[in-house]
Write a protein that holds these residues in place. Structure first.
Motif, PDB file in Angstrom:
ATOM      1  N   MET A  12       0.000  -6.852  -6.307  1.00 48.93           N
ATOM      2  CA  MET A  12      -0.650  -5.590  -6.647  1.00 48.93           C
ATOM      3  C   MET A  12       0.345  -4.435  -6.573  1.00 48.93           C
ATOM      4  SD  MET A  12      -3.527  -3.505  -4.452  1.00 48.93           S
ATOM      5  CE  MET A  12      -2.262  -3.148  -3.210  1.00 48.93           C
ATOM      6  N   GLY A  13       1.117  -4.380  -5.473  1.00 45.67           N
ATOM      7  CA  GLY A  13       2.092  -3.310  -5.319  1.00 45.67           C
ATOM      8  C   GLY A  13       3.133  -3.324  -6.415  1.00 45.67           C
ATOM      9  N   LEU A  51      -5.716   2.899 -10.801  1.00 43.86           N
ATOM     10  CA  LEU A  51      -6.921   2.671  -9.998  1.00 43.86           C
ATOM     11  C   LEU A  51      -7.676   1.431 -10.474  1.00 43.86           C
ATOM     12  CD1 LEU A  51      -8.231   6.313  -9.452  1.00 43.86           C
ATOM     13  CD2 LEU A  51      -7.055   4.830  -7.820  1.00 43.86           C
ATOM     14  N   ILE A  85       1.493  -2.174  -9.788  1.00 40.95           N
ATOM     15  CA  ILE A  85       1.256  -0.733  -9.826  1.00 40.95           C
ATOM     16  C   ILE A  85       2.588   0.018  -9.916  1.00 40.95           C
ATOM     17  CG2 ILE A  85       0.490   1.217  -8.407  1.00 40.95           C
ATOM     18  CD1 ILE A  85      -1.894  -0.527  -7.557  1.00 40.95           C
ATOM     19  N   PHE A  91       0.827  -1.204   0.000  1.00 42.11           N
ATOM     20  CA  PHE A  91       0.000   0.000   0.000  1.00 42.11           C
ATOM     21  C   PHE A  91       0.866   1.261   0.000  1.00 42.11           C
ATOM     22  CE2 PHE A  91      -3.591  -2.706   1.431  1.00 42.11           C
ATOM     23  CZ  PHE A  91      -4.504  -2.291   0.485  1.00 42.11           C
ATOM     24  N   VAL A 151       1.229   1.952  -3.599  1.00 43.75           N
ATOM     25  CA  VAL A 151      -0.019   2.496  -4.147  1.00 43.75           C
ATOM     26  C   VAL A 151      -0.155   3.975  -3.803  1.00 43.75           C
ATOM     27  CG1 VAL A 151      -2.541   2.362  -4.073  1.00 43.75           C
ATOM     28  CG2 VAL A 151      -1.180   0.263  -4.067  1.00 43.75           C
ATOM     29  N   PHE A 201      -5.783  -1.452  -9.077  1.00 40.06           N
ATOM     30  CA  PHE A 201      -6.075  -1.523  -7.642  1.00 40.06           C
ATOM     31  C   PHE A 201      -7.421  -2.199  -7.394  1.00 40.06           C
ATOM     32  CE2 PHE A 201      -8.037   0.458  -3.867  1.00 40.06           C
ATOM     33  CZ  PHE A 201      -7.118   0.084  -2.904  1.00 40.06           C
TER      34      PHE A 201
END
Length: 482
Positions: free
Chosen positions: A299-300, A268, A303, A102, A105, A271
């Motif tokens: 995810m991290g 986004l 992104i 996060f 993100v 995400f």
């Protein structure tokens, strides 16, 4: 207030002293069918408690053999106890990895730019800003435990909201208060609900329907309160408790500069796809802490790669963002480990093995024996709310209290799911008033609000939310939430 680690140190001293005055005991377990599904679960036999020694065992100051946990061993032994599937080492790794993900993100700026773009497009329709912002921040608290991030948004939104004719209290309501309502009623927050359910041996993200409904009800209640207050201030600005302190911002016309780009949109979307992937993994594949942590890590990384190709971040920036995100949650991870150390000093959390913790469970359940399940559940809610004044970290509080609350719920006839519910409501809602919350004090500082002024304003609203929480816990007991 003393720091959380200072409080934990004195708790460990108290725990050590208790081993010299409390005899260890143990329970037997039984397998029962749970709810309408008939799924079997091992629970404590409430009538099976027995003392396993004629006198207290006492704990060593330091254990050099490595076979037991002495007072001075609690930090290391707590951190390395367990395995990858749960407390403590698995939860510690989970917190650090997810926090790092996060961090990437947030460093990409996509969430920040998305919210500013939304504000810019609705700036002249100010009646849309408050409900939209409240809903978005509540979702942020529910989905990824948004808390400290609200401070950054307060910096932007306080001058804007005051320029629109409201006050700084309104800005704190639509940012910090909204995040904590979402945090308290979340169905998937990885830093509170997921950890508490893991420790309580409850399937992750179970009870989603009940919790999503609860989130909607609490968010609606918060939004109605905020809209009514904002309307009153719009008509009579001088009635605001922050009217004098808002003079610092009042004549500053704040223009919102939106820099939302295609890169932000792609980030986004990734995400959102990652959140859906996590939900699918838990519900369809029974993914647990190791897999969920890896999903968030993926995810991290994804992104970060997108931001890198777009020229927004370099490879070293991605690495640094991950480290900073993990570092922000390092205190919570350490609290989880040290909290486990306290449990080890008390003899461990295995109800079938001799421990002081089992004796405490037995006597606590006896105190609640003459009360109904609903009253016991409300008592758990009150306990969690009071405890949050001392340990404001959601993951830390889960690590400290759930090893006691989960088996206690078996003894008093309350499902472990309800025990988790009492934890998240008691923890999250009291974050709105406790002076030990760094997020709250940070937001109030940005808004130039004294904590005493904030308490004068918010105490009735918090009382209403806590009464609603008590009703929610009772409803969960009556409907058999499990």
């Amino acid at each position: 207030m003393p720091d959380a680690f200072v409080i934990l140190f004195f708790v460990i001293l108290i725990a050590g002293a208790m081993t010299f005055v409390v005899r260890p005991g143990a329970f037997s377990t039984e397998t029962v069918a749970m709810g309408e599904t008939g799924d079997e679960r091992t629970v404590i036999d409430a009538n099976s408690f027995r003392y396993t020694a004629d006198s207290p065992a006492g704990v060593a100051l330091f254990d050099g053999s490595g076979s037991q946990t002495g007072l001075l061993n609690y930090a290391f032994d707590g951190l390395v106890s367990g395995d990858r599937w749960g407390s403590a080492v698995g939860v510690v790794a989970f917190i650090l990895i997810v926090g790092g993900a996060f961090g990437i993100v947030m460093k990409s700026g996509a969430i920040h730019n998305g919210i500013l773009a939304l504000i810019a497009r609705t700036q002249k329709a100010d009646k849309l800003i408050i409900p939209l912002m409240f809903l978005l921040f509540s979702l942020g608290g529910a989905v990824f435990g948004m808390g400290e991030e609200a401070i950054a948004f307060c910096i932007v939104l306080v001058p804007l909201v005051i320029a629109l004719g409201y006050d700084s209290i309104t800005a704190v309501l639509i940012t910090y208060v909204a995040t904590q309502i979402g945090f308290a009623t979340s169905w998937m927050n990885p830093f509170s609900v997921a950890i508490a359910q893991g420790i309580a041996d409850v399937p992750l993200m179970s009870g989603q329907t009940f919790r999503i409904t609860m989130w909607a009800v609490f968010t609606l209640a918060g939004l109605i309160f905020t809209l009514r207050y904002a309307s009153k201030i719009k008509q009579q600005p001088a009635t605001s408790l922050s009217y004098e302190s808002d003079a610092f911002f009042r004549n500053k016309e704040e223009a919102v500069r939106s820099t939302f780009s295609r890169t932000d949109g792609i980030i986004l979307l990734v995400f959102l796809a990652a959140i859906l992937w996590v939900i699918w993994g838990v519900t369809a594949k029974a993914y647990y802490i190791p897999q969920i942590a890896s999903q968030f890590f993926a995810m991290g990384v994804g992104i970060g790669i997108i931001a890198c190709f777009a020229g927004r971040m370099r490879a070293n920036d991605i690495s640094q963002a991950f480290v900073e995100g993990a570092r922000d949650l390092l205190p919570a991870a350490l609290i989880v480990g040290m909290a486990k150390g306290i449990v080890l000093v008390l003899g461990g959390d295995d109800v079938t093995s001799p421990s002081v913790l089992n004796t405490l469970l037995h006597h606590t359940s006896e105190l609640m024996a003459d009360t109904s399940s609903a009253v016991s559940a409300v008592a758990m809610l009150v306990f969690q709310g009071i405890f949050n004044f001392f340990i404001a970290s959601g993951s830390g509080q889960a690590a400290i209290t759930m090893p006691l609350m989960a088996p206690l719920s078996d003894l008093v006839g309350v499902s472990r799911q309800v025990a988790v519910l009492a934890f998240q409501l008691g923890d999250g809602l009291t974050n709105l008033i406790i002076p030990t919350s760094a997020s709250l004090i940070g937001c109030l500082g940005v808004a130039r609000l004294d904590w005493s002024v904030w308490i004068r304003f918010v105490w009735r609203f918090v009382l209403m939310l806590l009464l609603l929480a008590a009703g929610t816990v009772v409803l969960a007991v009556m409907t058999g939430l499990s």
